[in-house]
Design an enzyme around this catalytic site. Sequence first.
Site, PDB file in Angstrom:
ATOM      1  N   LEU A 102       0.894  -1.156   0.000  1.00 32.13           N
ATOM      2  CA  LEU A 102       0.000   0.000   0.000  1.00 32.13           C
ATOM      3  C   LEU A 102       0.928   1.200   0.000  1.00 32.13           C
ATOM      4  CD1 LEU A 102      -2.923   1.074   0.198  1.00 32.13           C
ATOM      5  CD2 LEU A 102      -2.684   1.029   2.688  1.00 32.13           C
ATOM      6  N   ASP A 103       0.815   2.080  -1.000  1.00 34.62           N
ATOM      7  CA  ASP A 103       1.857   3.082  -1.196  1.00 34.62           C
ATOM      8  C   ASP A 103       2.008   4.024  -0.001  1.00 34.62           C
ATOM      9  OD1 ASP A 103       0.587   5.823  -1.738  1.00 34.62           O
ATOM     10  OD2 ASP A 103      -0.545   4.568  -3.116  1.00 34.62           O
ATOM     11  N   LYS A 104       3.151   4.625   0.073  1.00 37.31           N
ATOM     12  CA  LYS A 104       3.562   5.427   1.228  1.00 37.31           C
ATOM     13  C   LYS A 104       2.573   6.545   1.538  1.00 37.31           C
ATOM     14  CE  LYS A 104       7.527   8.092   2.984  1.00 37.31           C
ATOM     15  NZ  LYS A 104       8.917   8.542   2.687  1.00 37.31           N
ATOM     16  N   SER A 106      -0.597   6.566   1.104  1.00 35.18           N
ATOM     17  CA  SER A 106      -1.944   6.074   1.392  1.00 35.18           C
ATOM     18  C   SER A 106      -2.005   5.477   2.786  1.00 35.18           C
ATOM     19  CB  SER A 106      -2.362   5.014   0.358  1.00 35.18           C
ATOM     20  OG  SER A 106      -2.339   5.563  -0.944  1.00 35.18           O
TER      21      SER A 106
END
Length: 256
Positions: A102-104, A106
């Site tokens: 889960l990208d940084k 988000s």
Amino acid sequence: MEKGVRLNKYLSDAGICSRRQADDWIMQGKVAIDGKIAVPGTRVLQGQKVSVNGKEIQKEDTLVLLAFHKPRGIVCTAEKREKHNIIDYIQYPTRIYPVGRLDKDSEGLILLTNHGELANRICKARYYHEKEYIVTVHKPITEEFINHMSRGVPVLGTVTRPCIVKKEGNCKFRIILTQGLNRQIRRMCEYLGYQVLTLKRVRIMNVELGDLKVGTYRNVSEDELMKLNQMLLKERMDGTKNSKNQRTHKNFKRGK
């Protein structure tokens, strides 16, 4: 029939890392079997000792599967060189690693486990596992935006799979994806002229974020784990119908 288990799978199942990370470590000469540096494709036989950077690896007997509400700014990696890595943030007492990413920028639900096979099956894109998100953007959402997002958007040299998109407010929508391209939702929105302000993942397959507070985690419940097993079992059975290589499914059971 080949004996033993492939080294990258052995390390993954031991909860050390993903198979991809294991391959990197093997290529870098960090992994040894019975004291000898291993090479790609090596298989581990029963009774052999595997070590990474000189430290012997022991397989975990008890399944760990956590649901974590990742804050923004935390990176979904077990790499210690990353200052804000998720493992140091959680400080779980036994070895675990994130299932997918889960990208940084988000926040929201991410699973962590010590079981490589379980992680690999959850992450397999071909099984169309659902992941649900709530997104706010910088300007009002139009019907055209919803329809276009639902049909698919060109990103990263491909067109995203059709997905479910529902308007939740003037600048907020809910989206259910069955794939996980890098920063997919942000790229889809950018293509249509929208900037993502906040992005929260609220569900992975049957596991929901619920009211879990930011920065905290919980054990995935027995009921959730049973349902997850049922979903993975159905996929395995469906997948073997047209496969010449018949394999036996193993349920993932939490240790006592």
